[in-house]
Design a protein around this motif. Structure first.
Motif, PDB file in Angstrom:
ATOM      1  N   ASP A 228     -21.180  -8.550   1.833  1.00  0.00           N
ATOM      2  CA  ASP A 228     -20.648  -7.311   2.404  1.00  0.00           C
ATOM      3  C   ASP A 228     -19.531  -6.844   1.475  1.00  0.00           C
ATOM      4  OD1 ASP A 228     -19.512  -5.237   3.704  1.00  0.00           O
ATOM      5  OD2 ASP A 228     -19.204  -6.273   5.605  1.00  0.00           O
ATOM      6  N   PRO A 229     -19.774  -5.797   0.673  1.00  0.00           N
ATOM      7  CA  PRO A 229     -18.753  -5.394  -0.296  1.00  0.00           C
ATOM      8  C   PRO A 229     -17.436  -4.993   0.343  1.00  0.00           C
ATOM      9  CG  PRO A 229     -20.521  -3.772  -0.151  1.00  0.00           C
ATOM     10  CD  PRO A 229     -20.982  -4.972   0.593  1.00  0.00           C
ATOM     11  N   ALA A 230     -17.486  -4.398   1.539  1.00  0.00           N
ATOM     12  CA  ALA A 230     -16.253  -3.973   2.184  1.00  0.00           C
ATOM     13  C   ALA A 230     -15.403  -5.149   2.635  1.00  0.00           C
ATOM     14  CB  ALA A 230     -16.574  -3.066   3.370  1.00  0.00           C
ATOM     15  N   HIS A 234     -13.069  -7.641  -3.069  1.00  0.00           N
ATOM     16  CA  HIS A 234     -13.227  -7.246  -4.474  1.00  0.00           C
ATOM     17  C   HIS A 234     -12.478  -5.963  -4.791  1.00  0.00           C
ATOM     18  CE1 HIS A 234     -15.348  -7.396  -8.343  1.00  0.00           C
ATOM     19  NE2 HIS A 234     -15.666  -6.114  -8.198  1.00  0.00           N
ATOM     20  N   TRP A 235     -12.275  -5.118  -3.782  1.00  0.00           N
ATOM     21  CA  TRP A 235     -11.629  -3.821  -3.986  1.00  0.00           C
ATOM     22  C   TRP A 235     -10.153  -3.823  -3.565  1.00  0.00           C
ATOM     23  CZ3 TRP A 235     -16.790  -4.117  -3.861  1.00  0.00           C
ATOM     24  CH2 TRP A 235     -17.514  -3.286  -4.713  1.00  0.00           C
ATOM     25  N   ASN A 236      -9.595  -4.979  -3.361  1.00  0.00           N
ATOM     26  CA  ASN A 236      -8.221  -5.028  -2.859  1.00  0.00           C
ATOM     27  C   ASN A 236      -7.234  -5.701  -3.815  1.00  0.00           C
ATOM     28  OD1 ASN A 236     -10.003  -5.524   0.042  1.00  0.00           O
ATOM     29  ND2 ASN A 236      -8.611  -3.782  -0.156  1.00  0.00           N
ATOM     30  N   ALA A 240      -8.175  -3.496  -9.048  1.00  0.00           N
ATOM     31  CA  ALA A 240      -8.952  -2.524  -8.278  1.00  0.00           C
ATOM     32  C   ALA A 240      -8.075  -1.360  -7.833  1.00  0.00           C
ATOM     33  CB  ALA A 240      -9.584  -3.203  -7.075  1.00  0.00           C
ATOM     34  N   ARG A 241      -6.890  -1.665  -7.339  1.00  0.00           N
ATOM     35  CA  ARG A 241      -5.995  -0.591  -6.878  1.00  0.00           C
ATOM     36  C   ARG A 241      -5.624   0.344  -8.031  1.00  0.00           C
ATOM     37  NH1 ARG A 241      -3.671  -4.896  -3.932  1.00  0.00           N
ATOM     38  NH2 ARG A 241      -1.990  -5.082  -5.464  1.00  0.00           N
ATOM     39  N   GLN A 242      -5.397  -0.221  -9.196  1.00  0.00           N
ATOM     40  CA  GLN A 242      -5.015   0.602 -10.346  1.00  0.00           C
ATOM     41  C   GLN A 242      -6.140   1.533 -10.779  1.00  0.00           C
ATOM     42  OE1 GLN A 242      -3.897  -2.429 -13.157  1.00  0.00           O
ATOM     43  NE2 GLN A 242      -1.723  -2.348 -12.610  1.00  0.00           N
ATOM     44  N   VAL A 243      -7.343   0.993 -10.924  1.00  0.00           N
ATOM     45  CA  VAL A 243      -8.436   1.835 -11.400  1.00  0.00           C
ATOM     46  C   VAL A 243      -8.826   2.870 -10.347  1.00  0.00           C
ATOM     47  CG1 VAL A 243      -9.280   0.051 -12.956  1.00  0.00           C
ATOM     48  CG2 VAL A 243     -10.296   0.252 -10.693  1.00  0.00           C
ATOM     49  N   MET A 244      -8.734   2.499  -9.075  1.00  0.00           N
ATOM     50  CA  MET A 244      -9.083   3.444  -8.021  1.00  0.00           C
ATOM     51  C   MET A 244      -8.098   4.595  -7.973  1.00  0.00           C
ATOM     52  SD  MET A 244     -11.576   1.592  -6.629  1.00  0.00           S
ATOM     53  CE  MET A 244     -10.954   0.194  -5.740  1.00  0.00           C
ATOM     54  N   LYS A 245      -6.817   4.293  -8.077  1.00  0.00           N
ATOM     55  CA  LYS A 245      -5.802   5.344  -8.019  1.00  0.00           C
ATOM     56  C   LYS A 245      -5.951   6.296  -9.201  1.00  0.00           C
ATOM     57  CE  LYS A 245      -0.855   6.229  -7.567  1.00  0.00           C
ATOM     58  NZ  LYS A 245      -0.956   7.436  -8.431  1.00  0.00           N
ATOM     59  N   ALA A 246      -6.145   5.732 -10.394  1.00  0.00           N
ATOM     60  CA  ALA A 246      -6.283   6.579 -11.578  1.00  0.00           C
ATOM     61  C   ALA A 246      -7.497   7.495 -11.455  1.00  0.00           C
ATOM     62  CB  ALA A 246      -6.389   5.717 -12.829  1.00  0.00           C
ATOM     63  N   ALA A 270     -16.599   7.221  -3.759  1.00  0.00           N
ATOM     64  CA  ALA A 270     -16.606   7.148  -2.295  1.00  0.00           C
ATOM     65  C   ALA A 270     -16.865   5.726  -1.829  1.00  0.00           C
ATOM     66  CB  ALA A 270     -17.656   8.097  -1.724  1.00  0.00           C
ATOM     67  N   HIS A 271     -17.814   5.055  -2.459  1.00  0.00           N
ATOM     68  CA  HIS A 271     -18.113   3.662  -2.133  1.00  0.00           C
ATOM     69  C   HIS A 271     -16.865   2.792  -2.313  1.00  0.00           C
ATOM     70  CE1 HIS A 271     -19.480  -0.409  -3.438  1.00  0.00           C
ATOM     71  NE2 HIS A 271     -20.370  -0.264  -2.466  1.00  0.00           N
ATOM     72  N   ALA A 272     -16.157   3.008  -3.427  1.00  0.00           N
ATOM     73  CA  ALA A 272     -14.956   2.222  -3.694  1.00  0.00           C
ATOM     74  C   ALA A 272     -13.878   2.483  -2.649  1.00  0.00           C
ATOM     75  CB  ALA A 272     -14.434   2.545  -5.093  1.00  0.00           C
ATOM     76  N   LYS A 273     -13.711   3.739  -2.250  1.00  0.00           N
ATOM     77  CA  LYS A 273     -12.669   4.073  -1.279  1.00  0.00           C
ATOM     78  C   LYS A 273     -12.998   3.500   0.104  1.00  0.00           C
ATOM     79  CE  LYS A 273      -9.554   6.079  -3.660  1.00  0.00           C
ATOM     80  NZ  LYS A 273      -8.190   5.484  -3.703  1.00  0.00           N
ATOM     81  N   VAL A 274     -14.261   3.488   0.466  1.00  0.00           N
ATOM     82  CA  VAL A 274     -14.657   2.867   1.725  1.00  0.00           C
ATOM     83  C   VAL A 274     -14.366   1.367   1.674  1.00  0.00           C
ATOM     84  CG1 VAL A 274     -16.650   2.250   3.159  1.00  0.00           C
ATOM     85  CG2 VAL A 274     -16.375   4.598   2.339  1.00  0.00           C
ATOM     86  N   CYS A 275     -14.764   0.737   0.570  1.00  0.00           N
ATOM     87  CA  CYS A 275     -14.547  -0.710   0.435  1.00  0.00           C
ATOM     88  C   CYS A 275     -13.066  -1.052   0.355  1.00  0.00           C
ATOM     89  CB  CYS A 275     -15.277  -1.238  -0.793  1.00  0.00           C
ATOM     90  SG  CYS A 275     -17.080  -1.165  -0.656  1.00  0.00           S
ATOM     91  N   GLU A 276     -12.277  -0.135  -0.160  1.00  0.00           N
ATOM     92  CA  GLU A 276     -10.836  -0.338  -0.277  1.00  0.00           C
ATOM     93  C   GLU A 276     -10.140  -0.177   1.072  1.00  0.00           C
ATOM     94  OE1 GLU A 276      -7.229   1.284  -3.218  1.00  0.00           O
ATOM     95  OE2 GLU A 276      -8.927   2.560  -2.702  1.00  0.00           O
TER      96      GLU A 276
END
Length: 320
Positions: A228-230, A234-236, A240-246, A270-276
């Motif tokens: 379950d990726p969420a 992996h996104w926390n 992950a936070r740095q690349v997502m914010k940029a 969108a997938h990354a933001k949901v998982c984050e």
């Protein structure tokens, strides 16, 4: 009160897949119309479309590969080539249709070899066009070595340094090198390098997010991450936070809706933001995606991608 279901559904789907078909044309309405005509044998519309696309290499690659997926593409492109034997467009489309056929599970080695030769012949006919090399890279991504894929990538990059689809293919290929959860994995260096070298308005700014998702795909397949990726964590992490914010900040500022593969980037983001765990930010992305879902990355961890997309969208938009 029971907890809400995870954003991507409770578990991977068992016993079959949904019958939803993801449209490679995405939001290119002109391509959708021409593809319908081409599927009926009216190849002159495809000729006009590709001639009008000119040297917009990202759009040309997107359109050629989408037309090549028409089941009868090889036959109609062959008819076009008979009528215009020196046409680079017809030659490239026929070569890419051969690549699509060679990617079928039942395809033989000889069929793949013919597709490779056809791509090389198309590249020789129009040396400036990266699209025949994109066809070859697509095939080598599935049935070649990493060195083969890398050599194809360099051919494309020498013709169009910011080629979107080629960078995505190379990211997916590099993510499969090695094993284990290595925070210094080479795919992260590649994605960061590409994003830094690209122009300020380039959608390659989102490539580090793509690399992070591709790495999750590999880890989940190896059993090194929960399916379950969420819920995987992996996104926390800090990376992950740095690349997502940029990437999200880039999207807010630039909103590159004119790019032919813009919806691909939006699906990854969108997938990354949901998982984050940031559904409000994901909701803004889902509004822009509209009906143009893509199989990747919603299929990662073996999920049926369209139900996973719908579950994530409903979660982000607050649907019951």
């Amino acid at each position: 009160m029971s907890p809400p279901p995870p954003p991507l559904g409770r578990a991977r789907r068992r016993g079959g897949r949904s019958d939803h078909t993801f449209d490679p044309a995405l939001d290119d309405s002109e391509l959708v119309d021409v593809r319908h005509q081409f599927a009926q044998g009216r190849w002159t519309r495809a000729r006009t479309l590709l001639a009008g696309t000119g040297t917009d290499w990202d759009r040309r690659g997107h359109r050629v590969m989408a037309l090549a997926e028409v089941p009868s593409a090889a036959g109609w492109a062959g008819d076009w080539l008979l009528a215009e034997p020196d046409s680079p467009d017809a030659t490239t489309l026929l070569a890419c249709a051969g690549v699509v056929r060679a990617l079928r599970p039942q395809a033989k080695t000889a069929e793949r070899d013919r597709a490779r030769e056809a791509c090389r012949a198309a590249a020789a006919l129009d040396p400036a066009d990266p699209t025949p090399w994109l066809g070859l890279m697509t095939l080598d991504r599935a049935h070649g070595s990493q060195d083969d894929t890398g050599a194809d990538f360099e051919q494309i990059r020498s013709r169009h340094p910011e080629h979107h689809q080629a960078h995505h293919l190379m990211t997916a290929r590099l993510s499969e090198a090695g094993s284990g959860s290595d925070p210094l994995h080479e795919v992260y260096d590649f994605a960061a390098w590409a994003a830094e070298r690209a122009p300020a308005d380039s959608p390659l700014a989102v490539l580090p997010v793509v690399a992070h998702a591709e790495r999750y795909r590999v880890l989940a397949a190896e059993g090194g991450a929960p399916d379950d990726p969420a819920a995987s964590g992996h996104w926390n992490g800090r990376r992950a936070r740095q690349v997502m914010k940029a990437a999200f900040d880039w999207w807010l500022e630039w909103e590159r809706e004119d790019h032919p593969r813009y919806c691909v980037d939006l699906n990854f983001l969108a997938h990354a933001k949901v998982c984050e765990g940031r559904p409000a930010e994901a909701a803004a992305l889902f509004h822009r995606i509209g009906p143009h879902a893509t199989a990747a990355p919603w299929s990662y961890s073996g999920r049926d991608p369209y139900p996973a997309f719908l579950a994530a969208r409903d979660h982000a938009l607050g649907a019951p």
